[in-house]
Design an enzyme around this catalytic site. Structure first.
Site, mmCIF file in Angstrom:
data_model
loop_
_atom_site.group_PDB
_atom_site.id
_atom_site.type_symbol
_atom_site.label_atom_id
_atom_site.label_comp_id
_atom_site.label_asym_id
_atom_site.label_seq_id
_atom_site.Cartn_x
_atom_site.Cartn_y
_atom_site.Cartn_z
ATOM 1 N N CYS A 57 -5.540 5.827 -4.022
ATOM 2 C CA CYS A 57 -4.823 4.568 -3.832
ATOM 3 C C CYS A 57 -3.432 4.766 -4.430
ATOM 4 C CB CYS A 57 -5.571 3.433 -4.538
ATOM 5 S SG CYS A 57 -4.648 1.881 -4.531
ATOM 6 N N CYS B 23 0.885 -1.178 0.000
ATOM 7 C CA CYS B 23 0.000 0.000 0.000
ATOM 8 C C CYS B 23 0.913 1.215 0.000
ATOM 9 C CB CYS B 23 -0.848 -0.019 1.264
ATOM 10 S SG CYS B 23 -1.750 1.517 1.542
HETATM 11 N N1 LIG Z 1 -6.613 -2.404 -1.200
HETATM 12 C C1 LIG Z 1 -5.331 -2.660 -1.770
HETATM 13 C C2 LIG Z 1 -4.220 -2.388 -0.823
HETATM 14 C C3 LIG Z 1 -4.137 -0.960 -0.390
HETATM 15 C C4 LIG Z 1 -3.587 -0.053 -1.498
HETATM 16 C C5 LIG Z 1 -3.427 1.328 -1.012
HETATM 17 N N2 LIG Z 1 -4.533 2.034 -0.582
HETATM 18 C C6 LIG Z 1 -2.376 2.129 -1.697
HETATM 19 O O1 LIG Z 1 -2.289 3.330 -1.368
HETATM 20 O O2 LIG Z 1 -1.574 1.605 -2.463
HETATM 21 C C7 LIG Z 1 -5.211 -4.130 -2.218
HETATM 22 O O3 LIG Z 1 -5.930 -5.000 -1.685
HETATM 23 O O4 LIG Z 1 -4.369 -4.399 -3.075
#
Ligand SMILES: N[C@@H](CCC[C@H](N)C(=O)O)C(=O)O
Length: 312
Positions: free
Chosen positions: A223, A76
């Site tokens: 994200c 993340c």
């Molecule tokens: N939900 C994602 C993991 C989290 C990603 C994140 N918010 C970021 O900033 O990269 C997954 O399950 O891959």
């Protein structure tokens, strides 16, 4: 047990950050804790929880991220900036190698994006396109192509950061279509080995706007791995040149990003905020996930205000 935590965010992608270096809890307990702390109707509310963990081998410290649904993804990037800051402050350093679930990443404190905004630079490499890495049951890498079996006629680029991302360049982000496709991926179709994060991306001049439906979370403000994947995909598909810094906007704010492409080891570097909002403590039962009242011990109004001003 009493858990001390810091509520933090990167580009509005928010987390409960826990220094877990001295905590011995199994994965199922962390899953329950994540579901409780992430619950928007509960005492904290966040997209995920971040665990600062011990370093190993060449890593100065480690980070684990648990999604709101209790699943543990590979990485993340918005969270990594926050965990990096916690690691820097704990160890008195300002650059580190960080151990992640299946990879590692380089992080360093960076000149502030805006006054009062704690900023971290992070580099991940290599971005991969082979279907096995992305967890896509297709024969060949998908680059700007319709994916047979996916209920969308849009062209996607499939990337592992190393978490799985499907990126579609669009004229205008259609949030309803994004949510529908993200929800389809969440149902665990045979096409996907372990679901996927889905993003729609607008090219805005030399910059990007990205909106993401995250695996294990839903629609988020931002994200980081999706923004890095989008910058890489823009280079791969010839929309923007590799090796150029751009701004990636998202509903929660923005980061700076540079995708190096094959000549640079398929690395992507992001520089963005790691904002700490408050520190608190909560009693939580790891066996059930049931929690007591939240005690806030420190509000960090200056940081919250600095980020609000930077976004305006
Ligand atoms: N939900 C994602 C993991 C989290 C990603 C994140 N918010 C970021 O900033 O990269 C997954 O399950 O891959």
């Amino acid at each position: 047990m009493e858990l001390r935590l810091t509520k933090c965010h990167g580009s509005g992608n928010d987390f409960a950050l826990i220094d877990a270096r001295d905590l011995q809890l199994d994965d199922a307990s962390w899953g329950r804790i994540a579901r409780t702390l992430c619950d928007r109707a509960g005492p904290v509310g966040s997209d995920g929880i971040l665990l600062l963990t011990e370093g190993k081998d060449s890593a100065d410290f480690g980070m684990r991220i648990i999604n709101a649904d209790g699943s543990e993804p590979e990485t993340c990037l918005n969270g990594l900036r926050c965990a990096a800051r916690a690691g820097f402050e704990a160890l008195g350093i300002d650059a580190a190698r960080v151990r992640l679930k299946t990879s590692d990443a380089q992080v360093a404190r960076e000149a502030s994006l805006a006054p009062g905004v704690y900023t971290v630079r992070e580099t991940v490499a290599p971005v991969r396109t082979d279907p096995a890495a992305v967890g896509l049951r297709v024969a060949a890498p998908v680059i700007d192509a319709v994916i047979p079996g996916l209920p969308s006629d849009r062209a996607f680029t499939a990337l592992a950061m190393p978490n799985p991302h499907l990126i579609a360049f669009v004229d205008r982000v259609d949030v309803d279509a994004l949510v529908a496709l993200g929800a389809w991926c969440e149902a665990g179709p045979d096409l996907l080995v372990d679901r996927a994060n889905v993003s729609f991306v607008e090219v805005r001049g030399q910059d990007l706007f990205v909106q993401t439906f995250e695996r294990g979370v839903g629609l988020t403000n931002a994200c980081g791995t999706a923004m890095a994947a989008s910058a890489h995909a823009a280079g791969l598909t010839g929309r923007l040149p590799f090796g150029q810094w751009l701004t990636v906007f998202n509903p929660g704010g923005r980061v700076r990003a540079c995708a190096e492409g094959p000549a640079g080891g398929d690395a992507v570097t992001i520089a963005g905020n790691a904002t700490f909002e408050w520190d608190g403590a909560i009693d939580i039962d790891p066996a059930t996930g049931s929690a007591g009242a939240l005690k806030i011990v420190r509000q960090r109004e200056d940081e919250v205000a600095a980020w609000a001003a930077a976004r305006a």
